[in-house]
Design a protein around this motif. Structure first.
Motif, PDB file in Angstrom:
ATOM      1  N   ARG A  41     102.977  47.970  10.611  1.00 34.86           N
ATOM      2  CA  ARG A  41     103.082  48.362   9.198  1.00 34.86           C
ATOM      3  C   ARG A  41     103.813  47.290   8.396  1.00 34.86           C
ATOM      4  NH1 ARG A  41     100.441  51.842  11.751  1.00 34.86           N
ATOM      5  NH2 ARG A  41      99.056  50.097  11.387  1.00 34.86           N
ATOM      6  N   LEU A  42     104.830  46.671   8.979  1.00 36.66           N
ATOM      7  CA  LEU A  42     105.530  45.579   8.292  1.00 36.66           C
ATOM      8  C   LEU A  42     104.572  44.415   8.052  1.00 36.66           C
ATOM      9  CD1 LEU A  42     108.973  45.515  10.139  1.00 36.66           C
ATOM     10  CD2 LEU A  42     108.597  46.030   7.720  1.00 36.66           C
ATOM     11  N   ASN A  43     103.778  44.071   9.055  1.00 32.90           N
ATOM     12  CA  ASN A  43     102.810  42.978   8.908  1.00 32.90           C
ATOM     13  C   ASN A  43     101.813  43.279   7.794  1.00 32.90           C
ATOM     14  OD1 ASN A  43     104.067  41.750  11.084  1.00 32.90           O
ATOM     15  ND2 ASN A  43     102.492  42.322  12.548  1.00 32.90           N
ATOM     16  N   GLU A  44     101.326  44.507   7.739  1.00 30.20           N
ATOM     17  CA  GLU A  44     100.353  44.894   6.711  1.00 30.20           C
ATOM     18  C   GLU A  44     100.954  44.836   5.308  1.00 30.20           C
ATOM     19  OE1 GLU A  44      97.999  48.039   9.626  1.00 30.20           O
ATOM     20  OE2 GLU A  44      99.183  48.797   7.956  1.00 30.20           O
ATOM     21  N   SER A  45     102.238  45.136   5.211  1.00 30.22           N
ATOM     22  CA  SER A  45     102.879  45.178   3.894  1.00 30.22           C
ATOM     23  C   SER A  45     103.455  43.826   3.491  1.00 30.22           C
ATOM     24  CB  SER A  45     103.985  46.230   3.888  1.00 30.22           C
ATOM     25  OG  SER A  45     105.072  45.803   4.688  1.00 30.22           O
ATOM     26  N   ASP A  46     103.352  42.833   4.356  1.00 34.79           N
ATOM     27  CA  ASP A  46     103.950  41.514   4.104  1.00 34.79           C
ATOM     28  C   ASP A  46     105.455  41.601   3.865  1.00 34.79           C
ATOM     29  OD1 ASP A  46     101.594  40.005   4.412  1.00 34.79           O
ATOM     30  OD2 ASP A  46     101.005  40.440   2.347  1.00 34.79           O
ATOM     31  N   MET A  47     106.097  42.570   4.501  1.00 30.75           N
ATOM     32  CA  MET A  47     107.543  42.729   4.400  1.00 30.75           C
ATOM     33  C   MET A  47     108.162  42.314   5.724  1.00 30.75           C
ATOM     34  SD  MET A  47     109.743  46.191   3.587  1.00 30.75           S
ATOM     35  CE  MET A  47     109.465  46.192   1.828  1.00 30.75           C
ATOM     36  N   THR A  48     109.277  41.632   5.663  1.00 28.83           N
ATOM     37  CA  THR A  48     109.962  41.249   6.888  1.00 28.83           C
ATOM     38  C   THR A  48     110.944  42.339   7.297  1.00 28.83           C
ATOM     39  OG1 THR A  48     111.794  40.131   5.779  1.00 28.83           O
ATOM     40  CG2 THR A  48     109.809  38.805   6.247  1.00 28.83           C
ATOM     41  N   LEU A  49     111.343  42.265   8.545  1.00 27.34           N
ATOM     42  CA  LEU A  49     112.348  43.190   9.051  1.00 27.34           C
ATOM     43  C   LEU A  49     113.642  43.038   8.260  1.00 27.34           C
ATOM     44  CD1 LEU A  49     113.072  44.011  12.674  1.00 27.34           C
ATOM     45  CD2 LEU A  49     114.927  43.162  11.268  1.00 27.34           C
ATOM     46  N   GLU A  50     113.981  41.821   7.925  1.00 25.87           N
ATOM     47  CA  GLU A  50     115.212  41.577   7.159  1.00 25.87           C
ATOM     48  C   GLU A  50     115.133  42.191   5.766  1.00 25.87           C
ATOM     49  OE1 GLU A  50     113.518  39.206   8.857  1.00 25.87           O
ATOM     50  OE2 GLU A  50     114.946  38.948  10.500  1.00 25.87           O
ATOM     51  N   GLU A  51     113.973  42.077   5.118  1.00 23.57           N
ATOM     52  CA  GLU A  51     113.805  42.682   3.788  1.00 23.57           C
ATOM     53  C   GLU A  51     113.924  44.193   3.865  1.00 23.57           C
ATOM     54  OE1 GLU A  51     110.767  39.498   1.668  1.00 23.57           O
ATOM     55  OE2 GLU A  51     109.943  41.028   3.013  1.00 23.57           O
ATOM     56  N   ARG A 100     119.486  49.308   3.654  1.00 19.86           N
ATOM     57  CA  ARG A 100     120.880  49.182   4.078  1.00 19.86           C
ATOM     58  C   ARG A 100     121.090  49.644   5.522  1.00 19.86           C
ATOM     59  NH1 ARG A 100     123.124  51.347  -1.564  1.00 19.86           N
ATOM     60  NH2 ARG A 100     122.736  49.460  -2.733  1.00 19.86           N
ATOM     61  N   TYR A 101     120.139  49.249   6.380  1.00 21.63           N
ATOM     62  CA  TYR A 101     120.248  49.479   7.821  1.00 21.63           C
ATOM     63  C   TYR A 101     120.473  48.134   8.481  1.00 21.63           C
ATOM     64  CZ  TYR A 101     117.997  54.079   7.221  1.00 21.63           C
ATOM     65  OH  TYR A 101     117.680  55.353   6.848  1.00 21.63           O
ATOM     66  N   LYS A 102     121.159  48.149   9.594  1.00 26.53           N
ATOM     67  CA  LYS A 102     121.313  46.920  10.356  1.00 26.53           C
ATOM     68  C   LYS A 102     119.950  46.546  10.942  1.00 26.53           C
ATOM     69  CE  LYS A 102     126.120  47.557  11.608  1.00 26.53           C
ATOM     70  NZ  LYS A 102     127.073  47.656  12.700  1.00 26.53           N
ATOM     71  N   PRO A 103     119.608  45.259  10.942  1.00 24.72           N
ATOM     72  CA  PRO A 103     118.327  44.840  11.537  1.00 24.72           C
ATOM     73  C   PRO A 103     118.197  45.269  12.997  1.00 24.72           C
ATOM     74  CG  PRO A 103     119.315  43.018  10.321  1.00 24.72           C
ATOM     75  CD  PRO A 103     120.330  44.132  10.339  1.00 24.72           C
ATOM     76  N   GLU A 104     119.321  45.330  13.693  1.00 22.03           N
ATOM     77  CA  GLU A 104     119.291  45.739  15.103  1.00 22.03           C
ATOM     78  C   GLU A 104     118.767  47.162  15.262  1.00 22.03           C
ATOM     79  OE1 GLU A 104     122.131  44.540  13.571  1.00 22.03           O
ATOM     80  OE2 GLU A 104     122.084  42.517  14.405  1.00 22.03           O
ATOM     81  N   ARG A 105     119.112  48.031  14.326  1.00 23.40           N
ATOM     82  CA  ARG A 105     118.639  49.415  14.396  1.00 23.40           C
ATOM     83  C   ARG A 105     117.122  49.457  14.230  1.00 23.40           C
ATOM     84  NH1 ARG A 105     120.467  54.274  10.438  1.00 23.40           N
ATOM     85  NH2 ARG A 105     122.182  54.496  11.874  1.00 23.40           N
ATOM     86  N   MET A 129     112.948  57.215  15.413  1.00 22.60           N
ATOM     87  CA  MET A 129     113.435  57.353  14.036  1.00 22.60           C
ATOM     88  C   MET A 129     113.679  58.825  13.699  1.00 22.60           C
ATOM     89  SD  MET A 129     110.804  55.068  11.849  1.00 22.60           S
ATOM     90  CE  MET A 129     109.809  54.012  12.877  1.00 22.60           C
ATOM     91  N   PRO A 130     114.826  59.147  13.149  1.00 21.63           N
ATOM     92  CA  PRO A 130     115.000  60.489  12.583  1.00 21.63           C
ATOM     93  C   PRO A 130     114.030  60.653  11.398  1.00 21.63           C
ATOM     94  CG  PRO A 130     117.108  59.351  12.795  1.00 21.63           C
ATOM     95  CD  PRO A 130     116.038  58.343  13.060  1.00 21.63           C
ATOM     96  N   LEU A 131     113.683  61.871  11.088  1.00 20.41           N
ATOM     97  CA  LEU A 131     112.698  62.133  10.041  1.00 20.41           C
ATOM     98  C   LEU A 131     113.101  61.505   8.708  1.00 20.41           C
ATOM     99  CD1 LEU A 131     110.085  63.395   9.094  1.00 20.41           C
ATOM    100  CD2 LEU A 131     111.333  65.548   8.745  1.00 20.41           C
ATOM    101  N   LYS A 132     114.355  61.641   8.296  1.00 24.47           N
ATOM    102  CA  LYS A 132     114.790  61.057   7.016  1.00 24.47           C
ATOM    103  C   LYS A 132     114.607  59.549   7.012  1.00 24.47           C
ATOM    104  CE  LYS A 132     118.700  62.493   5.258  1.00 24.47           C
ATOM    105  NZ  LYS A 132     120.073  62.995   5.091  1.00 24.47           N
ATOM    106  N   THR A 133     114.893  58.908   8.126  1.00 27.37           N
ATOM    107  CA  THR A 133     114.712  57.460   8.236  1.00 27.37           C
ATOM    108  C   THR A 133     113.239  57.106   8.175  1.00 27.37           C
ATOM    109  OG1 THR A 133     116.734  57.272   9.554  1.00 27.37           O
ATOM    110  CG2 THR A 133     115.143  55.455   9.707  1.00 27.37           C
ATOM    111  N   ALA A 134     112.412  57.855   8.895  1.00 31.74           N
ATOM    112  CA  ALA A 134     110.968  57.593   8.908  1.00 31.74           C
ATOM    113  C   ALA A 134     110.375  57.743   7.510  1.00 31.74           C
ATOM    114  CB  ALA A 134     110.275  58.530   9.890  1.00 31.74           C
ATOM    115  N   ILE A 135     110.818  58.731   6.763  1.00 33.76           N
ATOM    116  CA  ILE A 135     110.330  58.920   5.391  1.00 33.76           C
ATOM    117  C   ILE A 135     110.718  57.724   4.526  1.00 33.76           C
ATOM    118  CG2 ILE A 135     110.628  60.312   3.294  1.00 33.76           C
ATOM    119  CD1 ILE A 135     110.854  62.772   5.200  1.00 33.76           C
TER     120      ILE A 135
END
Length: 71
Positions: free
Chosen positions: A13-23, A29-34, A45-51
């Motif tokens: 999904r990140l690849n499709e959206s052209d968004m990086t993990l860092e972005e 406001r999540y740590k990239p490690e998470r 992923m908890p539901l709130k995070t997935a949403i």
């Protein structure tokens, strides 16, 4: 019908959206490690995070994981 979660599809999904993990991590406001833990199937992923993630990358929550029907 019941489902179980399969492999996390967040990297796709990140690849499709052209968004990086860092972005994504900066925006939410999540740590990239998470987020990497989700991608590597180390955490579910908890539901709130997935949403929040689905909204950020422009997909449905169901598109973040492979879903396997169970009997």
């Amino acid at each position: 019908m019941k489902f179980e979660l399969g492999r996390c599809l967040l990297q796709e999904r990140l690849n499709e959206s052209d968004m990086t993990l860092e972005e994504l991590s900066r925006q939410l406001r999540y740590k990239p490690e998470r987020i990497l833990d989700y991608i590597d199937n180390q955490r579910v992923m908890p539901l709130k995070t997935a949403i929040s993630i689905a909204n950020s990358v422009g997909c449905n929550v169901q598109d973040l994981y492979e879903l396997r029907p169970i009997d």
